[in-house]
Design a protein around this motif. Sequence first.
Motif, mmCIF file in Angstrom:
data_model
loop_
_atom_site.group_PDB
_atom_site.id
_atom_site.type_symbol
_atom_site.label_atom_id
_atom_site.label_comp_id
_atom_site.label_asym_id
_atom_site.label_seq_id
_atom_site.Cartn_x
_atom_site.Cartn_y
_atom_site.Cartn_z
ATOM 1 N N LYS A 113 16.595 14.827 24.742
ATOM 2 C CA LYS A 113 17.969 15.249 24.875
ATOM 3 C C LYS A 113 17.861 15.746 26.028
ATOM 4 C CE LYS A 113 20.332 17.838 22.548
ATOM 5 N NZ LYS A 113 20.214 18.863 21.293
ATOM 6 N N GLU A 114 17.957 16.642 26.460
ATOM 7 C CA GLU A 114 18.066 17.192 27.865
ATOM 8 C C GLU A 114 17.924 16.321 29.000
ATOM 9 O OE1 GLU A 114 19.533 19.340 29.742
ATOM 10 O OE2 GLU A 114 19.907 20.244 27.823
ATOM 11 N N ARG A 130 21.064 14.024 29.718
ATOM 12 C CA ARG A 130 21.658 14.966 29.823
ATOM 13 C C ARG A 130 22.068 14.563 31.525
ATOM 14 N NH1 ARG A 130 22.170 20.060 26.671
ATOM 15 N NH2 ARG A 130 22.802 18.228 24.738
ATOM 16 N N LYS A 181 24.505 13.331 34.136
ATOM 17 C CA LYS A 181 25.433 14.473 35.350
ATOM 18 C C LYS A 181 24.662 13.891 36.073
ATOM 19 C CE LYS A 181 25.384 18.662 32.860
ATOM 20 N NZ LYS A 181 24.999 19.656 32.890
ATOM 21 N N THR A 230 27.084 9.822 26.460
ATOM 22 C CA THR A 230 27.243 10.733 25.301
ATOM 23 C C THR A 230 26.679 10.169 23.575
ATOM 24 O OG1 THR A 230 29.664 11.310 27.564
ATOM 25 C CG2 THR A 230 29.318 11.848 24.868
ATOM 26 N N GLY A 266 22.334 10.968 23.577
ATOM 27 C CA GLY A 266 22.501 12.344 23.227
ATOM 28 C C GLY A 266 22.975 12.559 21.359
#
Length: 475
Positions: free
Chosen positions: A432-433, A436, A440, A455, A458
């Motif tokens: 998940k990290e 993300r 970014k 989005t 996640g």
Amino acid sequence: MKSAEIRDAFLKFFESKGHQIVASSSLVPHEDPTLLFTNAGMNQFKDVFLGFDKRPYTRATTSQKCVRAGGKHNDLENVGYTARHHTFFEMLGNFSFGDYFKRDAISYAWELLTEVFKLPKDKLWVTVYAEDDEAYDIWTKEVGVPAERVIRIGDNKGARYASDNFWMMGDTGPCGPCTEIFYDHGEHIWGGPPGSPEEDGDRYIEIWNNVFMQFNRDEQGVMHPLPKPSVDTGMGLERISAVLQGVHANYEIDLFQALIKAAARETSGADMDSPSLKVLADHIRACSFLIADGVIPGNEGRGYVLRRIIRRAIRHGYKLGARAAFFHKMVPDLVGEMGSAYPELKDGERRIMDVLRQEEERFFATIENGMAIVETELAAMEAAGKKVFDGDTAFKLHDTYGFPLDLTADICRERDVTVDAVAFDAAMARQKEQARAAGKFKMAANLDYDGPETTFHGYTLLEEKGNILALYKDG
Ligand code: ATP
Ligand code: MG
Ligand code: MG
Ligand code: MG
């Protein structure tokens, strides 16, 4: 008596006692965000109990479709392991909205069981809430059940299936003390009376729960007295059918026998006693009824629970030898058994089959490779004497091969090992990290940014994990 006749007899009995026969509500409680699936007959009357909604009747009776495969009441992990739990079942119920209370509820239940259904009184056991002297006295002094078969039950003692005699629909909502009726299936079956150390066994089976709705529990856990005390009862049709048909397990009743035969036919499973056939008979009901009520397999929420049930079913079929889509072929058998009581099944037959077939084709494309990984891991574990299945491998199975965690756990349970769910969660969080961070990065580099999708990805993972945790917490 066939189960369809038992359903009718129940409704007619309460109709003769002034109850309005009301149709089952959908399995999807659209108006109630606190509830994953309809899990009891009282759900559709929640607002009536709370005094927010009024009906032209104060007594009702229903045969309600229920699914307990997530949320507060989750029996998914019991299916195939106990004689009495299903993911989908029908709950027969009678309801009083501020009309009659404990005395009438108890005497109606006793009359139906002993006079209409003619069950031997000495096989019936009763529990009451520890502090409920009123119910205790009605049973012992008015109905005349000997005190040794009326048991006071307090709060849950931690046993896996222990009753606690204080019923709650969920963490919030109407609730109250209950009195439960058990049937003794005989000493040839292991188990002890409710409240005894052996109550987890299947000898004494709870058939009927009478809840005396007295409170509304709020988010802080505070109990507010309801405007008018009411009654809500639930009796599992499959359980009372087993008793009346003289068999022990629910899977031996008429309706399930037809589905077990269908499962055997579609998987060419030779061993008619295989627990996998029972699981398939159970899961085809849950999946078909959920799809009929508008749920479709997906990656979050209700859709994800449905997907997990379908994949578990496919894995059991695979175990019995199926190597291509088979599960959807059981739908016509189910429609034959239950289509007249539930026309939505008959109406949705084609669509249900299509949805299942598509989901099956998807999963059959990866199951072979996934199973090979599971087997390799299990063989290595056995050689090393390990009892815990590696969490990273379980995550890879989930992420690459579509094996939800509970499916891997289901396989492991058959081999007497457990899955490292903590390591699984950690792997999920790492991914998940990364997702993300990738989002970014894309944004910073002003690349073809698809924000909402990133989005959403996640969120999906988070939801998924939430479901899995809920599944384990409530199991
Ligand atoms: P158990 O203790 O056996 O798990 P329960 O106390 O959780 O049952 P209730 O919430 O009191 O069940 O539901 C009312 C009735 O519905 C039960 O008395 C039983 O007859 C039936 N029932 C409950 N759960 C299931 C299930 N998973 N499958 C089939 N019938 C069920
Ligand atoms: Mg239960
Ligand atoms: Mg119980
Ligand atoms: Mg109960």
